[in-house]
Design an enzyme around this catalytic site. Structure first.
Site, PDB file in Angstrom:
ATOM      1  N   ASP A 141     -22.738-121.617 -30.936  1.00 36.16           N
ATOM      2  CA  ASP A 141     -24.351-121.159 -31.309  1.00 36.16           C
ATOM      3  C   ASP A 141     -25.164-120.091 -31.516  1.00 36.16           C
ATOM      4  OD1 ASP A 141     -23.683-123.576 -31.990  1.00 36.16           O
ATOM      5  OD2 ASP A 141     -25.250-124.844 -30.356  1.00 36.16           O
ATOM      6  N   ASP A 199     -17.253-101.976  -4.927  1.00 37.83           N
ATOM      7  CA  ASP A 199     -18.875-101.641  -3.703  1.00 37.83           C
ATOM      8  C   ASP A 199     -20.057-102.796  -4.592  1.00 37.83           C
ATOM      9  OD1 ASP A 199     -17.988 -99.229  -3.026  1.00 37.83           O
ATOM     10  OD2 ASP A 199     -18.513 -97.476  -4.385  1.00 37.83           O
ATOM     11  N   LYS A 259      -8.172-113.337 -12.520  1.00 40.35           N
ATOM     12  CA  LYS A 259      -7.849-111.535 -12.631  1.00 40.35           C
ATOM     13  C   LYS A 259     -10.448-111.605 -12.483  1.00 40.35           C
ATOM     14  CE  LYS A 259      -4.914-112.794 -15.404  1.00 40.35           C
ATOM     15  NZ  LYS A 259      -4.353-114.484 -15.927  1.00 40.35           N
ATOM     16  N   LYS A 263      -9.374-115.406 -23.772  1.00 40.29           N
ATOM     17  CA  LYS A 263      -9.546-116.762 -23.495  1.00 40.29           C
ATOM     18  C   LYS A 263     -11.694-116.687 -23.827  1.00 40.29           C
ATOM     19  CE  LYS A 263      -6.378-115.366 -20.297  1.00 40.29           C
ATOM     20  NZ  LYS A 263      -4.550-116.039 -20.456  1.00 40.29           N
ATOM     21  N   HIS A 288      -3.890-112.471 -26.708  1.00 45.74           N
ATOM     22  CA  HIS A 288      -4.121-112.974 -24.769  1.00 45.74           C
ATOM     23  C   HIS A 288      -5.526-113.484 -24.472  1.00 45.74           C
ATOM     24  CE1 HIS A 288      -3.131-113.186 -20.611  1.00 45.74           C
ATOM     25  NE2 HIS A 288      -2.239-113.587 -21.110  1.00 45.74           N
ATOM     26  N   HIS A 326      -4.617-117.683 -10.907  1.00 47.99           N
ATOM     27  CA  HIS A 326      -4.753-116.724 -12.240  1.00 47.99           C
ATOM     28  C   HIS A 326      -5.792-115.678 -12.274  1.00 47.99           C
ATOM     29  CE1 HIS A 326      -3.658-117.295 -16.526  1.00 47.99           C
ATOM     30  NE2 HIS A 326      -3.037-116.706 -16.727  1.00 47.99           N
TER      31      HIS A 326
END
Length: 472
Positions: free
Chosen positions: A396, A220, A215, A391, A389, A213
């Site tokens: 603090d 380079d 991404k 996440k 979507h 899952h």
């Protein structure tokens, strides 16, 4: 005895054997109970579902991931020397946790850019691809064959023709709807393309439940991207008439080493080629003071759920506030307990989820969790300006995380995930402002009478579906 009775008896014996297999696996009681209920009360389909998605093959079939992590440490040790690295004392325990459990080394002096929409992220990605001189590495759950995916593919093909090394990993289940000719065209142009754990009969049942899952994109060895966005048109034009709201980060600086390691570990996993060439870890360009960060990966082959441990440690250490954005809220018991404990200690704990989800079963199940959260004193908001979507967690004004991990069992235990944990006040404040802006486009769950006080049948259905939430 009739044939029907004989078949019924045989089925009962198979069902009992399957339930014994579930119990003997010593998995979490909630997950074991859910599978036992499915097997017993959903004839035939329940056993098929268990064979496809419930059999725990992690130790036997994915153990090489752990061995590879050990191997990759050797290649990384040459690139980790950092002078005057000072870790913040308030987060030393969290940093040490990730180092010991995940070999997630801390890297200082990173420059970060936050993208909150595809309109921002994809032009930056295409610009970075266009400037590539050595290599481009893409590790993506979904690489869609749509106008955006084709644009990125064309850009990669152009660079491959120029002699730039291009490697692409896509998740086989995430890209089930993508025709193979899309990836074959890239292969014909010299791009190395590999599916992650391809799902094929007869080995279907050993692979369908454990998906990559992540991404991650590395260019380079100097520029990297990590977050929640896949390569798909929905991140630009939305889906089902809903705008798509997500968060992605660009990293420039030594922290890209960690993204590179994560990619090369996955490349070994799909190609069985261990790459340790120094060219993939070039000397950083002139650095300026910047953010301290760790890239943490989670996988079903790991002995511990490192990312979940990080969430629990961060929440339990909060003194002022914890703000969390997630598209799905089906928390594990440790995470939910940490949130409840924090709010009981006077910490301002907030959760932001989409008002309308993209999976009905998840939405039904999470309503009961959200109601329980509100009753515990946690502020729950429902994002209304499209599908959220993102996440992200910020705490603090000092620590934040962004990545591919949802607040659910699948992300914490079954999927291959990646998150960046950032110990930097300016970045934390930026993500806090982002959260508060999203919150202003939301409504309080506690003010939605139909959600707080559903009918008896609705509550019964939500509670029933919740029983199976460890499996979603």
């Amino acid at each position: 005895m009739t044939l029907f009775n004989l078949l019924f008896l045989l089925y009962q014996m198979i069902a009992v054997a399957a339930i014994i297999h579930v119990v003997m696996d010593n998995r979490q009681p909630a997950k074991a109970t859910a599978w036992a209920l499915i097997i017993w009360f959903i004839p035939i389909a329940g056993i098929i579902a268990y064979l496809f998605f419930g059999v725990n093959t992690r130790k036997e079939r994915l153990i090489s991931q752990r061995s590879l992590d050990e191997l990759s440490k050797r290649s990384m040790l040459e690139f980790v020397e950092q002078k005057d690295l000072m870790a913040p004392k308030e987060h030393q325990a969290l940093i040490d946790l990730f180092v010991s459990q995940n070999f997630a080394l801390p890297y200082k002096d990173n420059q970060l850019t936050v993208f909150t929409s595809g309109y921002e992220f994809f032009p930056a990605l295409l610009a970075a691809i266009g400037q590539a001189k050595s290599h481009i590495h893409i590790d993506m759950y979904i690489f869609e064959d749509d106008p955006l995916g084709q644009t990125v593919s064309d850009a990669l093909i152009t660079k491959a023709r120029q002699g730039v090394e291009v490697k692409v990993i896509y998740d086989d289940v995430g890209c089930w709807s993508v025709k193979n000719k899309f990836f074959e065209q890239m292969r014909e142009e010299g791009i190395e393309v590999a599916p992650f754990l391809p799902v094929r009969f007869p080995s279907f049942t050993s692979k369908a439940n454990y998906r990559n899952h992540r991404k991650i994109i590395v260019i380079d060895g100097l520029t990297g991207f990590i977050g929640g966005m896949n390569i798909a048109m929905r991140y630009v034009k939305g889906l089902d008439r809903q705008p798509w709201r997500d968060t992605m980060m660009q990293i420039s600086g030594p922290g890209v080493y960690a993204l590179q390691r994560a990619f090369l570990v996955d490349w070994y996993f799909v190609d069985r080629t261990l790459i340790t060439n120094k060219k993939y870890y070039p000397a950083p360009q002139a650095t300026t003071p910047g953010a301290l960060l760790q890239v943490v990966t989670g996988s079903p082959a790991s002995p511990s759920p490192e990312i979940m441990q990080g969430y629990v440690r961060t929440i339990m250490g909060a003194k002022d506030y914890v703000y969390i954005e997630t598209p799905y809220f089906l928390p594990t018991e440790p995470v939910f307990f940490a949130m409840k404990t924090a709010v009981a200690s006077g910490v301002d704990v907030r959760i932001l989820v989409p008002a309308s989800g993209d999976a009905h079963f998840v939405e039904w199940a999470q309503n009961s969790y959200l109601r329980e959260a509100v009753e515990a004193g946690i502020q729950v908001s429902l994002y209304q300006t499209g599908f959220l979507h993102s996440k992200v967690m910020v705490c603090d004004d000092t620590v934040a995380t962004c990545g591919s991990t949802n607040i659910d069992v699948r992300s914490f235990e079954n999927n291959f995930e990646s998150n960046v944990f950032i110990y930097d006040r300016p970045t934390a404040l930026q993500l806090k402002a982002m959260y508060l802006d999203d919150e202003r486009q939301s409504v309080l769950f506690s003010e939605q009478a139909h959600l707080m006080k559903p009918s008896f049948l609705a509550r019964l259905w939500e509670s029933f579906v919740r029983l199976f939430s460890p499996l979603f």
